[in-house]
Design a protein around this motif. Structure first.
Motif, PDB file in Angstrom:
ATOM      1  N   ALA A   6       0.822  -1.206   0.000  1.00  0.00           N
ATOM      2  CA  ALA A   6       0.000   0.000   0.000  1.00  0.00           C
ATOM      3  C   ALA A   6       0.859   1.260   0.000  1.00  0.00           C
ATOM      4  O   ALA A   6       0.604   2.195  -0.770  1.00  0.00           O
ATOM      5  N   ARG A  47       1.008   4.023  -3.008  1.00  0.00           N
ATOM      6  CA  ARG A  47       0.617   5.411  -2.735  1.00  0.00           C
ATOM      7  C   ARG A  47       1.760   6.388  -2.987  1.00  0.00           C
ATOM      8  O   ARG A  47       1.545   7.494  -3.463  1.00  0.00           O
ATOM      9  N   SER A  48       2.974   5.966  -2.681  1.00  0.00           N
ATOM     10  CA  SER A  48       4.121   6.869  -2.845  1.00  0.00           C
ATOM     11  C   SER A  48       4.681   6.863  -4.264  1.00  0.00           C
ATOM     12  O   SER A  48       5.603   7.612  -4.566  1.00  0.00           O
TER      13      SER A  48
END
Length: 119
Positions: free
Chosen positions: A41, A45-46
């Motif tokens: 995750a 997201r990054s």
């Protein structure tokens, strides 16, 4: 050197063997997105996967025990144009392999078994 005890090393090795254009990865989780998949995750997201040239997509949740079939079916439907990987427990993986599903175990997500934590 690839350390087969580390899932990331095995995945990086497999992706390195693929052409740049074929770095599409489909990931089938064996549970809902939760803390056990925090690394995935956070990396999504990054933008870590994107910066590494990996187009990662999560496959929809499937019924417990159907992960191997979902991975195999997805690979066949896309004609091998993406690397399909899944996470699953050995109690569902081994029967799937025994029944002829064309999947293989390639890595463990833990360096050591966490089963002692359940005792």
């Amino acid at each position: 050197a690839v350390d087969p005890r580390h899932f990331g090393d095995v995945l990086a090795w497999a992706l390195n063997k693929m052409s740049r254009g074929a770095r599409r990865v489909a990931l089938q989780l064996d549970y809902y997105m939760s803390s056990q998949f925090a690394g995935v995750a956070v990396a999504m997201r990054s933008g870590l996967y994107s910066r590494a040239g990996i187009d990662l997509r999560l496959l929809p949740k499937c019924a417990p025990g159907a992960e191997a079939a979902a991975v195999s079916r997805g690979y066949e439907q896309e004609g091998g144009k993406a690397l399909f990987v899944g996470t699953m427990e050995q109690n569902t993986l081994l029967p799937a392999i025994d029944s002829g599903c064309g999947v293989k175990a390639v890595a463990a997500m833990f360096g050591r078994s966490p089963l002692c934590l359940a005792a």
